[in-house]
Design a protein around this motif. Structure first.
Motif, PDB file in Angstrom:
ATOM      1  N   ARG A   1      39.846  39.421  44.222  1.00  0.00           N
ATOM      2  CA  ARG A   1      39.976  38.581  43.015  1.00  0.00           C
ATOM      3  C   ARG A   1      41.206  38.996  42.222  1.00  0.00           C
ATOM      4  N   ASN A   2      42.182  39.486  42.921  1.00  0.00           N
ATOM      5  CA  ASN A   2      43.436  39.875  42.267  1.00  0.00           C
ATOM      6  C   ASN A   2      44.424  38.727  42.440  1.00  0.00           C
ATOM      7  N   PHE A   3      44.673  37.995  41.358  1.00  0.00           N
ATOM      8  CA  PHE A   3      45.548  36.821  41.444  1.00  0.00           C
ATOM      9  C   PHE A   3      46.992  37.132  41.069  1.00  0.00           C
TER      10      PHE A   3
ATOM     11  N   TRP B   1      32.777  38.028  47.041  1.00  0.00           N
ATOM     12  CA  TRP B   1      34.101  37.497  46.642  1.00  0.00           C
ATOM     13  C   TRP B   1      34.961  37.169  47.845  1.00  0.00           C
TER      14      TRP B   1
ATOM     15  N   GLU C   1      36.736  29.809  42.754  1.00  0.00           N
ATOM     16  CA  GLU C   1      37.893  30.533  42.215  1.00  0.00           C
ATOM     17  C   GLU C   1      37.656  30.943  40.756  1.00  0.00           C
ATOM     18  N   GLU C   2      36.965  30.094  40.000  1.00  0.00           N
ATOM     19  CA  GLU C   2      36.651  30.467  38.605  1.00  0.00           C
ATOM     20  C   GLU C   2      35.794  31.732  38.561  1.00  0.00           C
TER      21      GLU C   2
ATOM     22  N   ARG D   1      38.011  34.554  39.107  1.00  0.00           N
ATOM     23  CA  ARG D   1      38.861  34.831  37.933  1.00  0.00           C
ATOM     24  C   ARG D   1      38.077  35.564  36.841  1.00  0.00           C
TER      25      ARG D   1
ATOM     26  N   GLU E   1      38.058  39.043  37.954  1.00  0.00           N
ATOM     27  CA  GLU E   1      39.386  39.650  37.766  1.00  0.00           C
ATOM     28  C   GLU E   1      39.577  40.094  36.307  1.00  0.00           C
ATOM     29  N   ALA E   2      39.086  39.241  35.383  1.00  0.00           N
ATOM     30  CA  ALA E   2      39.228  39.596  33.963  1.00  0.00           C
ATOM     31  C   ALA E   2      38.443  40.873  33.655  1.00  0.00           C
TER      32      ALA E   2
ATOM     33  N   TYR F   1      32.851  31.485  35.671  1.00  0.00           N
ATOM     34  CA  TYR F   1      33.719  32.545  35.141  1.00  0.00           C
ATOM     35  C   TYR F   1      32.877  33.673  34.512  1.00  0.00           C
TER      36      TYR F   1
ATOM     37  N   SER G   1      32.354  37.637  35.747  1.00  0.00           N
ATOM     38  CA  SER G   1      32.629  38.833  34.946  1.00  0.00           C
ATOM     39  C   SER G   1      31.379  39.704  34.817  1.00  0.00           C
TER      40      SER G   1
END
Ligand code: F6P
Length: 550
Positions: free
Chosen positions: A102-104, A275, A292-293, A296, A299-300, A482, A486
Protein backbone atom coordinates in the motif's frame (compact mmCIF):
# COMPACT_ATOMS: atom_id res chain seq x y z
CA UNK A 1 17.89 -6.04 12.92
CA UNK A 2 15.81 -6.59 16.02
CA UNK A 3 18.00 -7.01 19.06
CA UNK A 4 17.46 -9.62 21.73
CA UNK A 5 16.63 -7.91 24.96
CA UNK A 6 14.02 -8.80 27.57
CA UNK A 7 11.65 -5.94 28.42
CA UNK A 8 11.95 -6.92 32.07
CA UNK A 9 15.66 -5.96 31.99
CA UNK A 10 14.98 -2.35 31.11
CA UNK A 11 15.06 0.54 33.55
CA UNK A 12 11.60 1.51 32.40
CA UNK A 13 10.27 -1.88 33.49
CA UNK A 14 11.42 -1.36 37.06
CA UNK A 15 9.83 2.08 37.06
CA UNK A 16 6.64 0.62 35.58
CA UNK A 17 6.43 -2.00 38.33
CA UNK A 18 6.74 0.67 41.01
CA UNK A 19 4.25 2.88 39.18
CA UNK A 20 1.83 -0.04 38.78
CA UNK A 21 1.74 -0.43 42.57
CA UNK A 22 0.48 3.18 42.74
CA UNK A 23 -2.03 2.97 39.90
CA UNK A 24 -3.47 -0.46 40.63
CA UNK A 25 -5.52 0.58 43.71
CA UNK A 26 -6.90 3.69 42.00
CA UNK A 27 -10.44 3.64 40.63
CA UNK A 28 -11.18 5.05 37.19
CA UNK A 29 -14.22 6.75 38.69
CA UNK A 30 -11.91 8.83 40.89
CA UNK A 31 -9.41 9.47 38.11
CA UNK A 32 -12.26 11.03 36.09
CA UNK A 33 -13.74 12.88 39.05
CA UNK A 34 -10.37 14.41 39.93
CA UNK A 35 -9.47 15.53 36.45
CA UNK A 36 -12.04 17.27 34.22
CA UNK A 37 -9.47 17.28 31.40
CA UNK A 38 -8.98 13.51 31.45
CA UNK A 39 -10.71 12.89 28.13
CA UNK A 40 -8.68 15.60 26.34
CA UNK A 41 -5.46 14.21 27.77
CA UNK A 42 -6.07 10.72 26.51
CA UNK A 43 -8.00 11.32 23.27
CA UNK A 44 -5.82 10.67 20.23
CA UNK A 45 -6.89 11.56 16.71
CA UNK A 46 -6.00 9.99 13.43
CA UNK A 47 -7.75 11.94 10.65
CA UNK A 48 -11.47 11.54 11.52
CA UNK A 49 -10.91 8.56 13.82
CA UNK A 50 -10.92 9.09 17.56
CA UNK A 51 -9.03 6.77 19.87
CA UNK A 52 -10.24 7.46 23.38
CA UNK A 53 -7.80 5.88 25.83
CA UNK A 54 -9.15 7.78 28.83
CA UNK A 55 -11.14 4.85 30.23
CA UNK A 56 -7.95 2.87 30.65
CA UNK A 57 -6.34 2.41 34.05
CA UNK A 58 -3.55 4.79 33.28
CA UNK A 59 -2.23 8.20 34.19
CA UNK A 60 -0.08 10.47 32.08
CA UNK A 61 2.91 9.04 33.90
CA UNK A 62 1.86 5.55 32.76
CA UNK A 63 2.06 6.62 29.13
CA UNK A 64 5.37 8.41 29.79
CA UNK A 65 6.87 5.28 31.32
CA UNK A 66 5.45 3.00 28.65
CA UNK A 67 6.99 5.32 26.07
CA UNK A 68 10.30 5.04 27.91
CA UNK A 69 9.95 1.28 27.65
CA UNK A 70 9.34 1.59 23.90
CA UNK A 71 12.43 3.78 23.62
CA UNK A 72 14.59 1.34 25.54
CA UNK A 73 13.27 -1.55 23.46
CA UNK A 74 14.18 0.51 20.35
CA UNK A 75 10.72 0.46 18.84
CA UNK A 76 11.54 3.41 16.58
CA UNK A 77 14.53 1.60 15.06
CA UNK A 78 12.49 -1.58 14.73
CA UNK A 79 9.81 0.31 12.78
CA UNK A 80 12.48 1.61 10.42
CA UNK A 81 13.91 -1.89 10.03
CA UNK A 82 10.52 -3.18 8.94
CA UNK A 83 9.69 -0.36 6.51
CA UNK A 84 13.14 -0.35 4.96
CA UNK A 85 13.09 -4.07 4.22
CA UNK A 86 15.52 -5.60 6.71
CA UNK A 87 15.16 -9.32 7.37
CA UNK A 88 13.34 -8.89 10.65
CA UNK A 89 11.51 -12.22 10.21
CA UNK A 90 14.75 -13.91 11.23
CA UNK A 91 13.39 -17.41 11.89
CA UNK A 92 12.24 -17.60 8.28
CA UNK A 93 15.03 -15.39 6.91
CA UNK A 94 12.54 -12.97 5.32
CA UNK A 95 11.85 -9.29 5.09
CA UNK A 96 8.43 -8.08 6.21
CA UNK A 97 6.93 -5.72 3.71
CA UNK A 98 3.15 -5.83 3.73
CA UNK A 99 3.46 -2.04 3.95
CA UNK A 100 4.95 -2.07 0.41
CA UNK A 101 1.59 -3.33 -0.87
CA UNK A 102 0.00 0.00 0.00
CA UNK A 103 2.93 2.27 -0.68
CA UNK A 104 1.80 4.65 -3.43
CA UNK A 105 4.98 6.71 -3.49
CA UNK A 106 7.47 6.42 -6.34
CA UNK A 107 10.17 5.22 -3.97
CA UNK A 108 12.49 2.31 -4.83
CA UNK A 109 12.43 -0.60 -2.44
CA UNK A 110 14.85 -3.31 -3.38
CA UNK A 111 14.20 -6.90 -2.32
CA UNK A 112 16.40 -9.65 -3.76
CA UNK A 113 17.61 -7.32 -6.52
CA UNK A 114 14.10 -6.34 -7.71
CA UNK A 115 12.15 -3.17 -7.04
CA UNK A 116 9.38 -4.59 -4.87
CA UNK A 117 7.16 -1.56 -5.46
CA UNK A 118 7.27 -2.05 -9.22
CA UNK A 119 6.33 -5.71 -8.83
CA UNK A 120 3.44 -4.70 -6.59
CA UNK A 121 2.24 -2.19 -9.21
CA UNK A 122 2.38 -4.83 -11.95
CA UNK A 123 0.16 -7.23 -10.02
CA UNK A 124 -2.18 -4.37 -9.09
CA UNK A 125 -2.55 -3.56 -12.80
CA UNK A 126 -3.31 -7.21 -13.49
CA UNK A 127 -5.95 -7.23 -10.73
CA UNK A 128 -7.47 -4.01 -12.02
CA UNK A 129 -7.69 -5.32 -15.58
CA UNK A 130 -9.25 -8.57 -14.35
CA UNK A 131 -11.87 -6.72 -12.29
CA UNK A 132 -12.70 -4.45 -15.15
CA UNK A 133 -13.30 -7.42 -17.50
CA UNK A 134 -15.38 -9.14 -14.88
CA UNK A 135 -17.53 -6.12 -14.11
CA UNK A 136 -18.01 -5.10 -17.74
CA UNK A 137 -19.11 -8.62 -18.63
CA UNK A 138 -16.22 -9.06 -21.06
CA UNK A 139 -15.01 -12.02 -18.98
CA UNK A 140 -17.59 -14.73 -19.41
CA UNK A 141 -17.93 -18.35 -18.40
CA UNK A 142 -17.41 -21.22 -20.85
CA UNK A 143 -20.95 -20.97 -22.25
CA UNK A 144 -20.66 -17.22 -22.78
CA UNK A 145 -22.71 -16.25 -19.72
CA UNK A 146 -21.62 -13.49 -17.36
CA UNK A 147 -19.94 -14.47 -14.10
CA UNK A 148 -22.40 -13.97 -11.27
CA UNK A 149 -20.69 -15.74 -8.36
CA UNK A 150 -17.16 -15.59 -7.06
CA UNK A 151 -15.95 -18.23 -4.60
CA UNK A 152 -12.74 -17.55 -2.68
CA UNK A 153 -11.21 -20.84 -1.57
CA UNK A 154 -8.53 -20.30 1.07
CA UNK A 155 -7.98 -20.56 4.80
CA UNK A 156 -6.36 -18.50 7.59
CA UNK A 157 -4.90 -15.33 6.13
CA UNK A 158 -6.11 -16.35 2.68
CA UNK A 159 -9.69 -16.23 3.93
CA UNK A 160 -10.23 -14.26 7.13
CA UNK A 161 -8.99 -10.87 5.90
CA UNK A 162 -10.84 -10.74 2.57
CA UNK A 163 -13.97 -12.28 4.13
CA UNK A 164 -14.01 -9.72 6.93
CA UNK A 165 -13.47 -6.82 4.50
CA UNK A 166 -16.12 -7.97 2.03
CA UNK A 167 -18.60 -8.29 4.89
CA UNK A 168 -17.57 -4.94 6.41
CA UNK A 169 -17.98 -3.11 3.11
CA UNK A 170 -21.10 -4.90 1.90
CA UNK A 171 -22.78 -1.56 1.38
CA UNK A 172 -20.26 -0.84 -1.40
CA UNK A 173 -20.67 -4.21 -3.07
CA UNK A 174 -21.30 -4.50 -6.83
CA UNK A 175 -24.87 -5.75 -7.12
CA UNK A 176 -24.12 -8.01 -10.09
CA UNK A 177 -21.76 -10.32 -8.15
CA UNK A 178 -22.27 -12.61 -5.17
CA UNK A 179 -19.08 -13.42 -3.26
CA UNK A 180 -18.68 -16.61 -1.22
CA UNK A 181 -15.88 -17.93 0.97
CA UNK A 182 -15.07 -21.59 1.44
CA UNK A 183 -12.34 -22.40 3.94
CA UNK A 184 -13.09 -25.39 6.13
CA UNK A 185 -11.93 -28.85 5.05
CA UNK A 186 -15.23 -30.05 6.50
CA UNK A 187 -17.00 -31.00 3.26
CA UNK A 188 -20.10 -29.22 4.53
CA UNK A 189 -18.51 -25.86 3.78
CA UNK A 190 -17.99 -26.64 0.08
CA UNK A 191 -21.22 -28.63 -0.25
CA UNK A 192 -23.43 -25.91 1.26
CA UNK A 193 -21.85 -23.28 -0.98
CA UNK A 194 -21.74 -25.25 -4.22
CA UNK A 195 -25.36 -26.31 -4.03
CA UNK A 196 -26.34 -22.66 -4.46
CA UNK A 197 -24.18 -22.14 -7.54
CA UNK A 198 -24.27 -22.67 -11.29
CA UNK A 199 -20.97 -23.85 -12.84
CA UNK A 200 -21.64 -21.75 -15.96
CA UNK A 201 -21.63 -18.49 -13.99
CA UNK A 202 -19.21 -19.25 -11.14
CA UNK A 203 -15.56 -18.26 -10.90
CA UNK A 204 -13.27 -19.78 -8.28
CA UNK A 205 -10.39 -17.87 -6.72
CA UNK A 206 -7.93 -20.33 -5.21
CA UNK A 207 -6.09 -18.31 -2.59
CA UNK A 208 -3.06 -19.86 -0.99
CA UNK A 209 0.29 -18.24 -0.34
CA UNK A 210 2.09 -21.59 -0.33
CA UNK A 211 -0.35 -23.53 -2.50
CA UNK A 212 0.43 -26.52 -0.27
CA UNK A 213 -2.24 -26.01 2.39
CA UNK A 214 -4.14 -29.28 2.51
CA UNK A 215 -7.56 -27.83 3.30
CA UNK A 216 -7.40 -25.37 0.43
CA UNK A 217 -6.17 -27.93 -2.07
CA UNK A 218 -8.91 -30.37 -1.02
CA UNK A 219 -11.57 -27.68 -1.50
CA UNK A 220 -10.00 -26.56 -4.79
CA UNK A 221 -10.08 -30.13 -6.15
CA UNK A 222 -13.68 -30.54 -5.03
CA UNK A 223 -14.60 -27.31 -6.80
CA UNK A 224 -12.77 -28.39 -9.94
CA UNK A 225 -14.50 -31.81 -9.94
CA UNK A 226 -17.87 -30.13 -9.42
CA UNK A 227 -17.17 -27.76 -12.30
CA UNK A 228 -15.86 -30.42 -14.69
CA UNK A 229 -18.80 -32.68 -13.98
CA UNK A 230 -20.84 -30.23 -16.00
CA UNK A 231 -18.28 -28.45 -18.17
CA UNK A 232 -16.48 -31.72 -19.10
CA UNK A 233 -13.60 -30.15 -21.04
CA UNK A 234 -10.54 -29.15 -18.95
CA UNK A 235 -9.96 -26.31 -21.41
CA UNK A 236 -12.87 -24.50 -19.74
CA UNK A 237 -10.99 -24.30 -16.44
CA UNK A 238 -9.21 -21.15 -17.56
CA UNK A 239 -12.47 -19.22 -17.65
CA UNK A 240 -13.50 -20.36 -14.17
CA UNK A 241 -10.38 -20.72 -12.02
CA UNK A 242 -7.80 -18.15 -11.01
CA UNK A 243 -5.09 -18.46 -8.36
CA UNK A 244 -3.44 -16.12 -5.85
CA UNK A 245 -0.11 -17.48 -4.71
CA UNK A 246 3.63 -17.13 -4.31
CA UNK A 247 4.03 -20.70 -5.60
CA UNK A 248 3.45 -20.32 -9.33
CA UNK A 249 4.78 -23.83 -10.10
CA UNK A 250 2.24 -25.54 -7.85
CA UNK A 251 -0.51 -23.37 -9.36
CA UNK A 252 0.49 -24.49 -12.86
CA UNK A 253 0.55 -28.13 -11.69
CA UNK A 254 -3.03 -27.70 -10.47
CA UNK A 255 -3.97 -26.64 -13.98
CA UNK A 256 -4.44 -22.89 -13.63
CA UNK A 257 -3.05 -20.86 -16.52
CA UNK A 258 -0.15 -18.42 -15.82
CA UNK A 259 -2.23 -15.50 -17.10
CA UNK A 260 -4.82 -16.39 -14.44
CA UNK A 261 -2.26 -16.43 -11.67
CA UNK A 262 -1.87 -13.37 -9.44
CA UNK A 263 1.46 -13.42 -7.68
CA UNK A 264 2.67 -12.19 -4.40
CA UNK A 265 5.88 -12.72 -2.47
CA UNK A 266 7.25 -14.47 0.58
CA UNK A 267 7.75 -11.07 2.22
CA UNK A 268 3.98 -10.85 2.70
CA UNK A 269 2.90 -12.81 5.78
CA UNK A 270 -0.32 -14.82 5.35
CA UNK A 271 -2.21 -12.88 8.02
CA UNK A 272 -0.94 -9.58 6.58
CA UNK A 273 -1.83 -10.47 2.99
CA UNK A 274 -5.25 -8.97 2.34
CA UNK A 275 -3.55 -5.98 0.67
CA UNK A 276 -1.87 -8.24 -1.88
CA UNK A 277 -3.39 -10.38 -4.63
CA UNK A 278 -5.13 -12.17 -1.75
CA UNK A 279 -7.48 -9.16 -1.79
CA UNK A 280 -8.74 -10.06 -5.26
CA UNK A 281 -12.11 -11.19 -3.90
CA UNK A 282 -12.42 -7.78 -2.23
CA UNK A 283 -11.60 -6.00 -5.50
CA UNK A 284 -14.12 -8.21 -7.34
CA UNK A 285 -16.81 -7.57 -4.75
CA UNK A 286 -16.34 -3.81 -4.46
CA UNK A 287 -14.58 -2.78 -7.63
CA UNK A 288 -10.85 -2.13 -7.91
CA UNK A 289 -11.14 1.58 -7.02
CA UNK A 290 -12.69 0.77 -3.66
CA UNK A 291 -9.94 -1.77 -3.02
CA UNK A 292 -7.42 0.97 -3.71
CA UNK A 293 -9.18 3.25 -1.20
CA UNK A 294 -8.71 0.52 1.38
CA UNK A 295 -4.99 0.44 0.58
CA UNK A 296 -4.77 4.22 0.78
CA UNK A 297 -6.32 4.20 4.24
CA UNK A 298 -3.69 1.69 5.32
CA UNK A 299 -0.94 3.77 3.73
CA UNK A 300 -2.06 6.81 5.74
CA UNK A 301 -1.84 4.77 8.96
CA UNK A 302 1.60 3.51 7.88
CA UNK A 303 2.77 7.13 7.60
CA UNK A 304 1.37 7.95 11.01
CA UNK A 305 3.11 4.90 12.48
CA UNK A 306 6.44 5.65 10.87
CA UNK A 307 6.51 9.40 11.45
CA UNK A 308 4.71 10.16 14.72
CA UNK A 309 6.69 10.40 17.97
CA UNK A 310 6.13 7.35 20.17
CA UNK A 311 4.16 9.21 22.85
CA UNK A 312 1.51 10.27 20.30
CA UNK A 313 1.77 7.24 18.05
CA UNK A 314 -1.56 5.39 18.14
CA UNK A 315 -0.46 1.83 17.25
CA UNK A 316 2.51 2.23 19.60
CA UNK A 317 0.26 3.28 22.47
CA UNK A 318 -2.20 0.47 21.72
CA UNK A 319 0.66 -2.05 21.73
CA UNK A 320 2.10 -0.65 24.96
CA UNK A 321 -1.28 -0.77 26.68
CA UNK A 322 -1.38 -4.45 25.87
CA UNK A 323 1.89 -4.94 27.78
CA UNK A 324 0.57 -2.84 30.64
CA UNK A 325 -2.51 -5.02 31.09
CA UNK A 326 -0.96 -8.37 30.20
CA UNK A 327 2.24 -8.12 32.17
CA UNK A 328 1.44 -5.75 35.01
CA UNK A 329 -2.26 -6.39 35.65
CA UNK A 330 -2.03 -10.06 34.58
CA UNK A 331 -4.97 -9.78 32.15
CA UNK A 332 -5.29 -13.00 30.17
CA UNK A 333 -7.75 -11.97 27.50
CA UNK A 334 -8.73 -8.94 25.47
CA UNK A 335 -12.18 -8.36 23.97
CA UNK A 336 -12.91 -6.79 20.59
CA UNK A 337 -16.41 -5.32 20.55
CA UNK A 338 -17.49 -3.70 17.30
CA UNK A 339 -20.77 -1.82 17.61
CA UNK A 340 -21.37 -2.21 13.91
CA UNK A 341 -22.99 -5.25 12.35
CA UNK A 342 -20.76 -4.85 9.29
CA UNK A 343 -17.70 -5.37 11.50
CA UNK A 344 -19.00 -8.54 13.09
CA UNK A 345 -16.14 -10.61 11.62
CA UNK A 346 -13.45 -8.28 12.95
CA UNK A 347 -12.88 -10.25 16.19
CA UNK A 348 -12.32 -13.46 14.21
CA UNK A 349 -9.92 -11.72 11.84
CA UNK A 350 -8.00 -10.14 14.72
CA UNK A 351 -7.76 -13.50 16.46
CA UNK A 352 -5.46 -14.76 13.73
CA UNK A 353 -3.65 -11.46 13.31
CA UNK A 354 -2.77 -11.10 16.97
CA UNK A 355 -2.66 -14.64 18.29
CA UNK A 356 -0.85 -16.27 15.36
CA UNK A 357 1.66 -13.42 15.42
CA UNK A 358 2.36 -13.06 19.12
CA UNK A 359 1.22 -16.34 20.65
CA UNK A 360 4.85 -17.22 21.30
CA UNK A 361 6.93 -18.15 24.32
CA UNK A 362 10.43 -18.28 22.80
CA UNK A 363 12.31 -15.01 23.03
CA UNK A 364 14.42 -13.83 20.10
CA UNK A 365 17.42 -15.83 21.29
CA UNK A 366 15.34 -18.94 21.89
CA UNK A 367 15.04 -18.74 25.69
CA UNK A 368 11.61 -19.18 27.20
CA UNK A 369 10.24 -15.81 28.22
CA UNK A 370 9.49 -15.33 31.93
CA UNK A 371 6.59 -12.96 31.38
CA UNK A 372 3.27 -13.24 29.58
CA UNK A 373 2.89 -12.50 25.87
CA UNK A 374 -0.24 -12.34 23.69
CA UNK A 375 -3.53 -12.52 25.59
CA UNK A 376 -6.48 -14.43 24.15
CA UNK A 377 -8.46 -12.32 21.69
CA UNK A 378 -12.18 -12.78 21.56
CA UNK A 379 -15.34 -10.77 21.09
CA UNK A 380 -18.48 -10.23 19.07
CA UNK A 381 -20.62 -7.42 17.78
CA UNK A 382 -22.63 -5.25 20.13
CA UNK A 383 -25.37 -5.14 21.20
CA UNK A 384 -25.76 -8.93 20.77
CA UNK A 385 -22.70 -9.54 22.93
CA UNK A 386 -24.29 -7.55 25.77
CA UNK A 387 -26.87 -10.31 25.98
CA UNK A 388 -24.34 -13.12 26.03
CA UNK A 389 -20.98 -12.52 27.70
CA UNK A 390 -21.04 -8.96 29.06
CA UNK A 391 -22.21 -10.28 32.42
CA UNK A 392 -18.76 -11.79 32.91
CA UNK A 393 -16.93 -8.64 31.86
CA UNK A 394 -18.96 -6.59 34.36
CA UNK A 395 -19.09 -8.91 37.34
CA UNK A 396 -16.80 -11.87 36.65
CA UNK A 397 -13.43 -12.44 38.27
CA UNK A 398 -11.20 -11.58 35.28
CA UNK A 399 -9.95 -8.18 34.26
CA UNK A 400 -10.75 -7.91 30.55
CA UNK A 401 -9.59 -4.84 28.64
CA UNK A 402 -12.00 -4.14 25.79
CA UNK A 403 -11.84 -2.29 22.47
CA UNK A 404 -15.20 -0.72 21.62
CA UNK A 405 -15.42 0.26 17.95
CA UNK A 406 -18.23 2.21 16.27
CA UNK A 407 -19.06 4.59 13.42
CA UNK A 408 -20.84 7.87 14.17
CA UNK A 409 -22.95 7.44 11.03
CA UNK A 410 -24.74 4.31 9.94
CA UNK A 411 -24.97 3.09 6.36
CA UNK A 412 -28.54 2.10 7.23
CA UNK A 413 -30.10 5.01 9.08
CA UNK A 414 -33.42 3.42 9.95
CA UNK A 415 -35.49 5.15 12.63
CA UNK A 416 -33.62 5.43 15.93
CA UNK A 417 -31.58 2.25 15.49
CA UNK A 418 -28.19 3.89 15.29
CA UNK A 419 -28.90 6.19 18.20
CA UNK A 420 -29.92 3.16 20.25
CA UNK A 421 -26.83 1.25 19.18
CA UNK A 422 -24.47 4.07 20.10
CA UNK A 423 -26.27 4.81 23.35
CA UNK A 424 -25.52 1.23 24.32
CA UNK A 425 -21.88 1.64 23.27
CA UNK A 426 -21.48 4.76 25.43
CA UNK A 427 -23.44 3.26 28.32
CA UNK A 428 -21.39 0.08 28.42
CA UNK A 429 -18.06 1.89 28.47
CA UNK A 430 -19.38 4.15 31.23
CA UNK A 431 -20.83 1.29 33.26
CA UNK A 432 -17.64 -0.75 32.97
CA UNK A 433 -15.62 2.23 34.10
CA UNK A 434 -17.86 3.53 36.91
CA UNK A 435 -19.55 0.43 38.21
CA UNK A 436 -22.15 0.75 40.94
CA UNK A 437 -21.36 0.87 44.66
CA UNK A 438 -23.30 -0.86 47.43
CA UNK A 439 -24.48 2.55 48.60
CA UNK A 440 -25.81 3.37 45.14
CA UNK A 441 -27.69 0.05 45.08
CA UNK A 442 -29.23 0.83 48.46
CA UNK A 443 -30.17 4.30 47.29
CA UNK A 444 -32.01 2.75 44.34
CA UNK A 445 -34.01 0.59 46.74
CA UNK A 446 -34.77 3.65 48.85
CA UNK A 447 -35.93 5.58 45.80
CA UNK A 448 -38.40 2.81 45.02
CA UNK A 449 -39.79 1.95 48.42
CA UNK A 450 -38.41 4.55 50.82
CA UNK A 451 -36.35 1.97 52.70
CA UNK A 452 -34.02 -1.01 52.30
CA UNK A 453 -35.67 -4.15 53.56
CA UNK A 454 -33.71 -7.08 54.99
CA UNK A 455 -34.52 -9.05 51.88
CA UNK A 456 -33.21 -6.25 49.68
CA UNK A 457 -30.04 -6.00 51.75
CA UNK A 458 -29.35 -9.66 50.86
CA UNK A 459 -29.36 -8.62 47.21
CA UNK A 460 -26.99 -5.69 47.53
CA UNK A 461 -23.72 -7.55 46.88
CA UNK A 462 -25.23 -9.26 43.83
CA UNK A 463 -26.17 -5.91 42.37
CA UNK A 464 -22.81 -4.24 43.01
CA UNK A 465 -20.62 -3.56 40.00
CA UNK A 466 -17.01 -3.14 40.93
CA UNK A 467 -16.35 -0.99 37.84
CA UNK A 468 -12.76 0.02 37.08
CA UNK A 469 -12.91 -2.19 33.98
CA UNK A 470 -10.74 -0.67 31.27
CA UNK A 471 -11.81 0.04 27.73
CA UNK A 472 -10.55 1.86 24.67
CA UNK A 473 -13.16 3.46 22.44
CA UNK A 474 -12.51 3.83 18.73
CA UNK A 475 -14.95 5.97 16.79
CA UNK A 476 -14.92 7.12 13.19
CA UNK A 477 -17.34 9.07 11.07
CA UNK A 478 -18.48 6.29 8.75
CA UNK A 479 -17.21 2.85 7.82
CA UNK A 480 -15.62 3.49 4.42
CA UNK A 481 -12.95 1.44 2.61
CA UNK A 482 -10.40 4.10 3.56
CA UNK A 483 -11.33 4.11 7.26
CA UNK A 484 -11.37 0.34 7.40
CA UNK A 485 -7.93 0.21 5.77
CA UNK A 486 -6.52 2.53 8.38
CA UNK A 487 -8.15 0.61 11.24
CA UNK A 488 -6.77 -2.74 10.09
CA UNK A 489 -3.31 -1.24 9.56
CA UNK A 490 -3.48 0.20 13.08
CA UNK A 491 -4.02 -3.30 14.50
CA UNK A 492 -1.24 -4.72 12.29
CA UNK A 493 1.18 -2.16 13.71
CA UNK A 494 -0.05 -2.78 17.23
CA UNK A 495 0.93 -6.43 16.69
CA UNK A 496 4.37 -5.32 15.58
CA UNK A 497 4.91 -3.12 18.62
CA UNK A 498 3.78 -5.87 20.99
CA UNK A 499 6.25 -8.29 19.39
CA UNK A 500 9.12 -5.83 19.71
CA UNK A 501 8.34 -5.17 23.37
CA UNK A 502 7.89 -8.87 24.19
CA UNK A 503 11.17 -9.70 22.42
CA UNK A 504 9.54 -12.34 20.24
CA UNK A 505 9.33 -12.94 16.51
CA UNK A 506 5.87 -11.94 15.29
CA UNK A 507 6.06 -13.04 11.68
CA UNK A 508 6.50 -16.82 11.86
CA UNK A 509 3.92 -19.40 12.99
CA UNK A 510 5.79 -22.62 13.74
CA UNK A 511 3.18 -23.44 16.36
CA UNK A 512 0.66 -24.57 13.75
CA UNK A 513 3.01 -27.15 12.20
CA UNK A 514 2.86 -30.03 14.69
CA UNK A 515 -0.88 -30.56 14.32
CA UNK A 516 -0.58 -30.38 10.51
CA UNK A 517 2.16 -33.06 10.47
CA UNK A 518 0.24 -35.38 12.78
CA UNK A 519 -2.97 -34.98 10.76
CA UNK A 520 -1.10 -36.11 7.65
CA UNK A 521 0.26 -39.18 9.45
CA UNK A 522 -3.09 -40.14 10.95
CA UNK A 523 -4.94 -39.67 7.65
CA UNK A 524 -2.49 -42.06 5.97
CA UNK A 525 -2.76 -44.63 8.77
CA UNK A 526 -6.55 -44.63 8.62
CA UNK A 527 -6.56 -44.97 4.85
CA UNK A 528 -4.11 -47.86 5.01
CA UNK A 529 -5.78 -49.46 8.03
CA UNK A 530 -2.43 -49.31 9.81
CA UNK A 531 -2.07 -49.07 13.57
CA UNK A 532 -0.27 -45.92 14.57
CA UNK A 533 1.89 -45.29 17.61
CA UNK A 534 -0.35 -42.97 19.53
CA UNK A 535 -1.46 -42.51 23.09
CA UNK A 536 -4.46 -44.51 24.30
CA UNK A 537 -6.86 -41.56 23.94
CA UNK A 538 -5.92 -40.85 20.30
CA UNK A 539 -6.03 -44.60 19.52
CA UNK A 540 -9.44 -44.81 21.19
CA UNK A 541 -10.81 -41.89 19.16
CA UNK A 542 -9.52 -43.36 15.89
CA UNK A 543 -11.03 -46.74 16.83
CA UNK A 544 -14.39 -45.07 17.57
CA UNK A 545 -14.29 -43.38 14.18
CA UNK A 546 -13.40 -46.64 12.39
CA UNK A 547 -16.25 -48.48 14.09
CA UNK A 548 -18.82 -45.80 13.29
CA UNK A 549 -17.68 -44.33 10.00
CA UNK A 550 -20.34 -46.02 7.90
O1 F6P B 1 -2.32 -21.66 9.77
C1 F6P B 1 -1.06 -21.48 9.26
C2 F6P B 1 -1.06 -20.72 7.97
O2 F6P B 1 0.21 -20.84 7.43
C3 F6P B 1 -1.43 -19.24 8.14
O3 F6P B 1 -0.41 -18.47 8.59
C4 F6P B 1 -1.88 -18.92 6.77
O4 F6P B 1 -2.58 -17.71 6.73
C5 F6P B 1 -2.72 -20.13 6.45
O5 F6P B 1 -2.00 -21.20 7.03
C6 F6P B 1 -2.97 -20.38 4.99
O6 F6P B 1 -1.79 -20.56 4.28
P1 F6P B 1 -1.74 -20.48 2.72
O7 F6P B 1 -2.17 -19.12 2.29
O8 F6P B 1 -0.33 -20.78 2.35
O9 F6P B 1 -2.68 -21.53 2.16
Amino acid sequence: MLKNYAPTQTNAWKKLEAHFAEVQPQHLRDLFANDPQRFEKFAFHFEDTLFDLSKNRITEETLDLLTELAEEMEVKAAIESMFSGEKINATEGRVVLHTALRNFTDQQLEVDGENALQEVRDVQQQMKAFCSKLHSGEWTGYTGKRIQSIVNIGIGGSDLGPKMVVEALKKYQKPELEVYFVSNVDGTDAAETLRRLDPETTLFIIASKTFTTKETLANAHTARDWFLEQAKDKEHIKKHFVALSTNTEAVAAFGIAPENTFRFWDWVGGRFSLWSAIGLSVACALGYDRFEELLRGAEAMDKHFRQTPLRQNIPVLMGLLSTWYTDLFGAQTHAILPYDQYLRLLPEYLQQLLMESNGKSASRNGDTVNYQTQPVIWGAAGTNSQHSFFQLIHQGTYLIPCDFIAPAQSHNPIGQHHLMLLSNFFAQTEALMKGKTAEEVREEFRQKSGTVTEEQEQLVQHKVFEGNKPSTSIMFKKLTPYTLGSLIAMYEHKVFVQGVIWNIYSFDQWGVELGKQLAGTIEKEILEGAAGKHDSSTNGLIAYYNQNRS
